[in-house]
Design a protein around this motif. Structure first.
Motif, PDB file in Angstrom:
ATOM      1  N   ARG A 103     -66.257-100.000 -35.419  1.00  0.00           N
ATOM      2  CA  ARG A 103     -67.377 -99.669 -36.152  1.00  0.00           C
ATOM      3  C   ARG A 103     -67.689 -98.384 -35.390  1.00  0.00           C
ATOM      4  O   ARG A 103     -68.317 -99.251 -34.607  1.00  0.00           O
ATOM      5  CB  ARG A 103     -67.827-100.725 -37.307  1.00  0.00           C
ATOM      6  CG  ARG A 103     -67.161-101.476 -37.526  1.00  0.00           C
ATOM      7  CD  ARG A 103     -67.609-102.619 -38.595  1.00  0.00           C
ATOM      8  NE  ARG A 103     -67.083-103.388 -39.352  1.00  0.00           N
ATOM      9  CZ  ARG A 103     -67.096-102.715 -40.848  1.00  0.00           C
ATOM     10  NH1 ARG A 103     -67.445-101.781 -41.259  1.00  0.00           N
ATOM     11  NH2 ARG A 103     -66.203-103.327 -41.656  1.00  0.00           N
ATOM     12  N   LYS A 105     -71.252 -95.976 -35.329  1.00  0.00           N
ATOM     13  CA  LYS A 105     -72.676 -95.573 -36.079  1.00  0.00           C
ATOM     14  C   LYS A 105     -72.838 -94.264 -35.927  1.00  0.00           C
ATOM     15  O   LYS A 105     -73.076 -94.123 -34.942  1.00  0.00           O
ATOM     16  CB  LYS A 105     -74.038 -96.255 -35.150  1.00  0.00           C
ATOM     17  CG  LYS A 105     -74.822 -96.256 -35.418  1.00  0.00           C
ATOM     18  CD  LYS A 105     -76.623 -96.874 -34.571  1.00  0.00           C
ATOM     19  CE  LYS A 105     -77.587 -97.396 -35.950  1.00  0.00           C
ATOM     20  NZ  LYS A 105     -78.850 -97.476 -35.271  1.00  0.00           N
ATOM     21  N   MET A 109     -76.326 -92.069 -40.180  1.00  0.00           N
ATOM     22  CA  MET A 109     -76.094 -92.733 -41.458  1.00  0.00           C
ATOM     23  C   MET A 109     -77.857 -93.440 -42.549  1.00  0.00           C
ATOM     24  O   MET A 109     -77.758 -93.522 -43.393  1.00  0.00           O
ATOM     25  CB  MET A 109     -75.874 -93.939 -40.457  1.00  0.00           C
ATOM     26  CG  MET A 109     -75.890 -95.554 -41.657  1.00  0.00           C
ATOM     27  SD  MET A 109     -75.056 -96.869 -40.676  1.00  0.00           S
ATOM     28  CE  MET A 109     -73.858 -96.515 -40.944  1.00  0.00           C
TER      29      MET A 109
END
Length: 309
Positions: A103, A105, A109
Protein backbone atom coordinates in the motif's frame (compact mmCIF):
# COMPACT_ATOMS: atom_id res chain seq x y z
CA UNK A 1 39.87 12.51 -30.15
CA UNK A 2 36.17 13.06 -29.88
CA UNK A 3 34.31 11.42 -27.05
CA UNK A 4 31.33 9.15 -27.42
CA UNK A 5 28.10 11.01 -28.25
CA UNK A 6 25.97 11.83 -25.26
CA UNK A 7 22.71 9.90 -25.29
CA UNK A 8 19.59 11.76 -24.22
CA UNK A 9 18.23 10.20 -21.03
CA UNK A 10 14.81 8.63 -21.19
CA UNK A 11 12.35 9.97 -18.70
CA UNK A 12 10.52 7.48 -16.57
CA UNK A 13 7.95 8.87 -14.21
CA UNK A 14 7.32 7.59 -10.70
CA UNK A 15 4.05 6.07 -9.63
CA UNK A 16 2.65 2.81 -10.90
CA UNK A 17 5.79 2.13 -12.93
CA UNK A 18 7.75 2.14 -9.63
CA UNK A 19 10.70 3.84 -11.31
CA UNK A 20 12.41 7.09 -10.46
CA UNK A 21 14.32 9.26 -12.87
CA UNK A 22 17.52 10.92 -11.61
CA UNK A 23 19.17 13.52 -13.85
CA UNK A 24 22.97 13.31 -14.00
CA UNK A 25 25.31 15.82 -15.57
CA UNK A 26 27.08 14.59 -18.74
CA UNK A 27 30.76 13.77 -18.41
CA UNK A 28 32.99 15.92 -20.62
CA UNK A 29 35.19 14.20 -23.19
CA UNK A 30 38.64 13.41 -21.84
CA UNK A 31 37.74 14.28 -18.25
CA UNK A 32 38.95 11.80 -15.65
CA UNK A 33 36.26 9.63 -14.21
CA UNK A 34 35.46 10.37 -10.60
CA UNK A 35 35.33 7.59 -8.12
CA UNK A 36 31.83 7.38 -6.83
CA UNK A 37 30.79 5.62 -3.72
CA UNK A 38 28.68 2.59 -4.46
CA UNK A 39 25.00 3.32 -4.21
CA UNK A 40 23.21 1.55 -1.40
CA UNK A 41 21.28 -1.49 -2.46
CA UNK A 42 17.58 -0.73 -2.85
CA UNK A 43 15.25 -2.18 -0.33
CA UNK A 44 13.63 -5.37 -1.53
CA UNK A 45 10.15 -4.83 -2.91
CA UNK A 46 7.50 -7.40 -2.34
CA UNK A 47 6.37 -8.74 -5.68
CA UNK A 48 2.67 -9.55 -5.64
CA UNK A 49 1.67 -12.82 -7.18
CA UNK A 50 -1.48 -13.99 -8.89
CA UNK A 51 -3.94 -12.19 -11.11
CA UNK A 52 -4.90 -9.58 -8.51
CA UNK A 53 -1.25 -8.67 -8.08
CA UNK A 54 -0.42 -8.11 -11.74
CA UNK A 55 -1.04 -5.29 -14.17
CA UNK A 56 -3.54 -7.47 -16.02
CA UNK A 57 -6.12 -6.32 -13.49
CA UNK A 58 -6.12 -2.85 -15.06
CA UNK A 59 -6.56 -4.26 -18.57
CA UNK A 60 -9.42 -6.49 -17.42
CA UNK A 61 -11.05 -3.63 -15.52
CA UNK A 62 -10.97 -1.32 -18.55
CA UNK A 63 -12.38 -4.12 -20.70
CA UNK A 64 -15.20 -4.58 -18.19
CA UNK A 65 -16.03 -0.87 -18.31
CA UNK A 66 -16.18 -0.95 -22.10
CA UNK A 67 -18.39 -4.04 -22.01
CA UNK A 68 -20.82 -2.38 -19.59
CA UNK A 69 -20.93 0.71 -21.79
CA UNK A 70 -21.75 -1.33 -24.88
CA UNK A 71 -24.39 -3.32 -22.99
CA UNK A 72 -26.25 -0.07 -22.26
CA UNK A 73 -26.75 0.40 -26.01
CA UNK A 74 -28.51 -2.95 -26.53
CA UNK A 75 -32.28 -2.55 -26.27
CA UNK A 76 -32.76 -6.21 -25.31
CA UNK A 77 -30.65 -5.56 -22.19
CA UNK A 78 -32.45 -2.36 -21.20
CA UNK A 79 -34.08 -4.00 -18.12
CA UNK A 80 -30.55 -4.65 -16.80
CA UNK A 81 -29.22 -1.11 -17.23
CA UNK A 82 -29.04 -0.59 -13.48
CA UNK A 83 -27.13 -3.85 -13.07
CA UNK A 84 -24.47 -2.84 -15.59
CA UNK A 85 -24.04 0.58 -14.00
CA UNK A 86 -23.68 -0.95 -10.53
CA UNK A 87 -21.23 -3.52 -11.90
CA UNK A 88 -18.94 -0.83 -13.29
CA UNK A 89 -18.80 1.24 -10.10
CA UNK A 90 -18.97 -1.72 -7.73
CA UNK A 91 -16.01 -3.46 -9.34
CA UNK A 92 -13.87 -0.38 -8.78
CA UNK A 93 -14.72 -0.40 -5.07
CA UNK A 94 -14.26 -4.17 -4.77
CA UNK A 95 -10.74 -3.97 -6.19
CA UNK A 96 -9.75 -1.84 -3.20
CA UNK A 97 -9.95 -5.03 -1.16
CA UNK A 98 -9.03 -7.59 -3.82
CA UNK A 99 -5.88 -6.06 -5.30
CA UNK A 100 -2.71 -7.24 -3.60
CA UNK A 101 0.53 -5.39 -3.13
CA UNK A 102 2.28 -2.86 -0.96
CA UNK A 103 0.00 0.00 0.00
CA UNK A 104 1.34 3.39 -1.03
CA UNK A 105 0.22 6.64 0.53
CA UNK A 106 -0.87 8.75 -2.40
CA UNK A 107 -0.35 12.52 -1.97
CA UNK A 108 -3.89 13.17 -3.20
CA UNK A 109 -5.47 11.09 -0.43
CA UNK A 110 -6.23 13.98 1.99
CA UNK A 111 -7.94 15.98 -0.75
CA UNK A 112 -10.01 13.02 -1.94
CA UNK A 113 -11.10 12.16 1.59
CA UNK A 114 -12.10 15.78 2.09
CA UNK A 115 -14.08 15.60 -1.15
CA UNK A 116 -15.92 12.52 0.13
CA UNK A 117 -16.66 14.38 3.34
CA UNK A 118 -18.18 17.28 1.43
CA UNK A 119 -20.27 14.87 -0.65
CA UNK A 120 -21.49 13.26 2.58
CA UNK A 121 -23.29 16.51 3.42
CA UNK A 122 -25.98 15.30 1.01
CA UNK A 123 -27.32 13.31 3.96
CA UNK A 124 -28.39 16.61 5.54
CA UNK A 125 -29.53 18.40 2.39
CA UNK A 126 -33.30 18.97 2.35
CA UNK A 127 -33.49 18.14 -1.35
CA UNK A 128 -32.11 14.61 -0.86
CA UNK A 129 -34.91 12.12 -1.34
CA UNK A 130 -33.53 9.41 0.96
CA UNK A 131 -30.46 8.32 2.88
CA UNK A 132 -29.95 5.53 0.35
CA UNK A 133 -29.66 8.07 -2.48
CA UNK A 134 -27.07 10.06 -0.50
CA UNK A 135 -25.08 6.90 0.24
CA UNK A 136 -25.18 5.93 -3.43
CA UNK A 137 -23.79 9.33 -4.40
CA UNK A 138 -20.92 8.95 -1.95
CA UNK A 139 -20.23 5.46 -3.28
CA UNK A 140 -20.18 6.66 -6.89
CA UNK A 141 -17.71 9.44 -6.11
CA UNK A 142 -15.49 7.03 -4.17
CA UNK A 143 -15.59 4.52 -7.03
CA UNK A 144 -14.41 7.16 -9.50
CA UNK A 145 -11.10 7.81 -7.74
CA UNK A 146 -10.66 4.33 -6.21
CA UNK A 147 -8.30 3.20 -9.04
CA UNK A 148 -5.89 5.88 -7.88
CA UNK A 149 -5.27 3.75 -4.79
CA UNK A 150 -5.54 0.13 -5.91
CA UNK A 151 -3.70 0.62 -9.22
CA UNK A 152 -0.70 2.08 -7.38
CA UNK A 153 -0.20 -1.28 -5.63
CA UNK A 154 0.43 -3.04 -8.93
CA UNK A 155 3.67 -3.34 -10.85
CA UNK A 156 2.78 -2.09 -14.32
CA UNK A 157 5.63 -2.45 -16.77
CA UNK A 158 5.96 -0.76 -20.14
CA UNK A 159 4.30 -3.66 -21.96
CA UNK A 160 1.16 -3.55 -19.82
CA UNK A 161 1.08 0.24 -19.97
CA UNK A 162 1.28 0.10 -23.76
CA UNK A 163 -1.66 -2.31 -23.85
CA UNK A 164 -3.71 0.02 -21.67
CA UNK A 165 -3.05 3.02 -23.90
CA UNK A 166 -3.77 1.02 -27.05
CA UNK A 167 -7.02 -0.36 -25.60
CA UNK A 168 -8.22 3.12 -24.65
CA UNK A 169 -7.27 4.46 -28.06
CA UNK A 170 -9.08 1.70 -29.99
CA UNK A 171 -12.32 2.06 -28.04
CA UNK A 172 -12.41 5.84 -28.34
CA UNK A 173 -11.53 5.66 -32.02
CA UNK A 174 -14.41 3.21 -32.52
CA UNK A 175 -16.77 5.61 -30.73
CA UNK A 176 -15.62 8.51 -32.91
CA UNK A 177 -16.00 6.40 -36.06
CA UNK A 178 -19.54 5.37 -35.15
CA UNK A 179 -20.32 9.04 -34.48
CA UNK A 180 -19.28 10.00 -38.01
CA UNK A 181 -21.36 7.17 -39.48
CA UNK A 182 -24.41 8.32 -37.51
CA UNK A 183 -24.32 11.66 -39.33
CA UNK A 184 -23.71 10.38 -42.85
CA UNK A 185 -26.10 7.42 -42.50
CA UNK A 186 -29.00 8.81 -40.39
CA UNK A 187 -30.91 6.21 -38.41
CA UNK A 188 -28.70 3.28 -39.37
CA UNK A 189 -26.16 3.41 -36.53
CA UNK A 190 -28.29 5.35 -34.06
CA UNK A 191 -28.57 3.79 -30.56
CA UNK A 192 -31.55 4.22 -28.28
CA UNK A 193 -31.70 7.70 -26.79
CA UNK A 194 -31.29 8.07 -23.04
CA UNK A 195 -34.61 8.13 -21.21
CA UNK A 196 -33.42 11.13 -19.20
CA UNK A 197 -32.83 13.11 -22.39
CA UNK A 198 -36.17 12.05 -23.85
CA UNK A 199 -37.96 13.36 -20.79
CA UNK A 200 -36.64 16.90 -21.32
CA UNK A 201 -39.27 17.75 -23.93
CA UNK A 202 -39.46 18.29 -27.67
CA UNK A 203 -37.86 21.73 -27.60
CA UNK A 204 -34.77 20.47 -25.81
CA UNK A 205 -34.46 17.52 -28.18
CA UNK A 206 -34.54 19.80 -31.22
CA UNK A 207 -31.74 21.88 -29.73
CA UNK A 208 -29.56 18.74 -29.80
CA UNK A 209 -30.14 18.23 -33.52
CA UNK A 210 -28.79 19.87 -36.64
CA UNK A 211 -29.67 19.73 -40.31
CA UNK A 212 -27.33 17.96 -42.72
CA UNK A 213 -26.59 18.96 -46.31
CA UNK A 214 -29.25 16.50 -47.50
CA UNK A 215 -31.91 18.22 -45.39
CA UNK A 216 -32.23 15.47 -42.76
CA UNK A 217 -32.27 16.42 -39.08
CA UNK A 218 -30.00 14.24 -36.96
CA UNK A 219 -28.81 14.27 -33.39
CA UNK A 220 -25.30 15.31 -32.64
CA UNK A 221 -23.12 12.20 -32.94
CA UNK A 222 -23.60 9.89 -29.97
CA UNK A 223 -20.86 7.42 -30.79
CA UNK A 224 -20.95 4.46 -28.44
CA UNK A 225 -23.08 6.35 -25.90
CA UNK A 226 -26.77 7.18 -25.56
CA UNK A 227 -26.24 10.95 -25.26
CA UNK A 228 -26.30 13.41 -28.19
CA UNK A 229 -22.80 14.81 -28.56
CA UNK A 230 -21.35 11.91 -26.56
CA UNK A 231 -19.00 11.03 -29.41
CA UNK A 232 -17.02 14.18 -28.56
CA UNK A 233 -15.38 12.35 -25.66
CA UNK A 234 -14.26 9.51 -27.90
CA UNK A 235 -13.08 12.00 -30.52
CA UNK A 236 -11.06 13.93 -27.94
CA UNK A 237 -9.20 10.87 -26.68
CA UNK A 238 -8.79 9.44 -30.18
CA UNK A 239 -6.83 12.55 -31.17
CA UNK A 240 -4.93 12.85 -27.89
CA UNK A 241 -3.92 9.20 -27.54
CA UNK A 242 -3.40 8.91 -31.29
CA UNK A 243 -0.89 11.75 -31.10
CA UNK A 244 0.94 9.96 -28.29
CA UNK A 245 1.12 6.74 -30.32
CA UNK A 246 2.28 8.68 -33.37
CA UNK A 247 5.20 10.21 -31.48
CA UNK A 248 6.18 7.03 -29.64
CA UNK A 249 8.54 4.33 -30.82
CA UNK A 250 5.82 1.93 -31.88
CA UNK A 251 5.47 -0.33 -34.88
CA UNK A 252 4.53 0.98 -38.30
CA UNK A 253 0.99 -0.40 -38.14
CA UNK A 254 0.34 1.41 -34.86
CA UNK A 255 1.51 4.69 -36.33
CA UNK A 256 -0.69 4.26 -39.39
CA UNK A 257 -3.61 3.40 -37.11
CA UNK A 258 -2.92 6.48 -35.01
CA UNK A 259 -3.03 8.73 -38.08
CA UNK A 260 -6.42 7.26 -39.01
CA UNK A 261 -7.69 7.70 -35.45
CA UNK A 262 -6.58 11.32 -35.38
CA UNK A 263 -8.37 12.05 -38.65
CA UNK A 264 -11.60 10.37 -37.58
CA UNK A 265 -11.43 12.07 -34.20
CA UNK A 266 -11.08 15.54 -35.71
CA UNK A 267 -14.04 14.98 -38.05
CA UNK A 268 -16.19 13.58 -35.25
CA UNK A 269 -15.28 16.46 -32.94
CA UNK A 270 -16.27 18.95 -35.63
CA UNK A 271 -19.64 17.25 -36.15
CA UNK A 272 -20.37 17.05 -32.40
CA UNK A 273 -20.21 20.85 -32.03
CA UNK A 274 -19.00 20.58 -28.43
CA UNK A 275 -16.81 23.63 -27.96
CA UNK A 276 -15.54 22.62 -24.51
CA UNK A 277 -13.98 19.43 -25.89
CA UNK A 278 -12.48 21.32 -28.84
CA UNK A 279 -10.90 23.98 -26.62
CA UNK A 280 -9.54 21.37 -24.20
CA UNK A 281 -8.00 19.43 -27.07
CA UNK A 282 -6.41 22.61 -28.43
CA UNK A 283 -4.81 23.32 -25.04
CA UNK A 284 -3.48 19.74 -24.84
CA UNK A 285 -2.01 19.93 -28.33
CA UNK A 286 -0.32 23.26 -27.58
CA UNK A 287 1.14 21.82 -24.37
CA UNK A 288 2.42 18.76 -26.23
CA UNK A 289 3.97 20.95 -28.91
CA UNK A 290 5.62 23.15 -26.28
CA UNK A 291 7.20 20.13 -24.61
CA UNK A 292 8.57 18.91 -27.94
CA UNK A 293 9.95 22.37 -28.72
CA UNK A 294 11.69 22.71 -25.37
CA UNK A 295 13.14 19.20 -25.73
CA UNK A 296 14.51 20.10 -29.15
CA UNK A 297 12.56 17.40 -30.96
CA UNK A 298 11.60 19.60 -33.89
CA UNK A 299 11.13 16.71 -36.31
CA UNK A 300 8.47 15.13 -34.12
CA UNK A 301 6.89 18.55 -33.67
CA UNK A 302 6.70 18.92 -37.44
CA UNK A 303 5.11 15.47 -37.79
CA UNK A 304 2.54 16.27 -35.11
CA UNK A 305 1.70 19.59 -36.72
CA UNK A 306 1.36 18.02 -40.16
CA UNK A 307 -1.04 15.31 -38.96
CA UNK A 308 -3.14 17.23 -36.42
CA UNK A 309 -2.91 20.68 -37.98
Amino acid sequence: MRGAPFERPRLRGPGVLHQRYVRRAPVAAGAPALALAPAPAPAPVERPVGFFGSGRVVVAFIGLLFGCQLALLVEALSPLRVVFRILAFGTSLALLALVKGRRLKHPAMPFLLAFVGVTAFNFFQPGTTSALAAAAQVGIQAAVFAPLFWASRLRIDEKIFGRIVLLLFLFNMASATVGVLQVYFPGRFQPALSSVIEGQGEGYLRSLQFETASGARVFRPMGLTDLPGGAATGAFYAVLLGSALLLSRQGTWKRVLSVGGIGVGLVSLYLCQVRAAAVTLLVCMLAMGLVLMVAGRLMRLAVLGAVVG
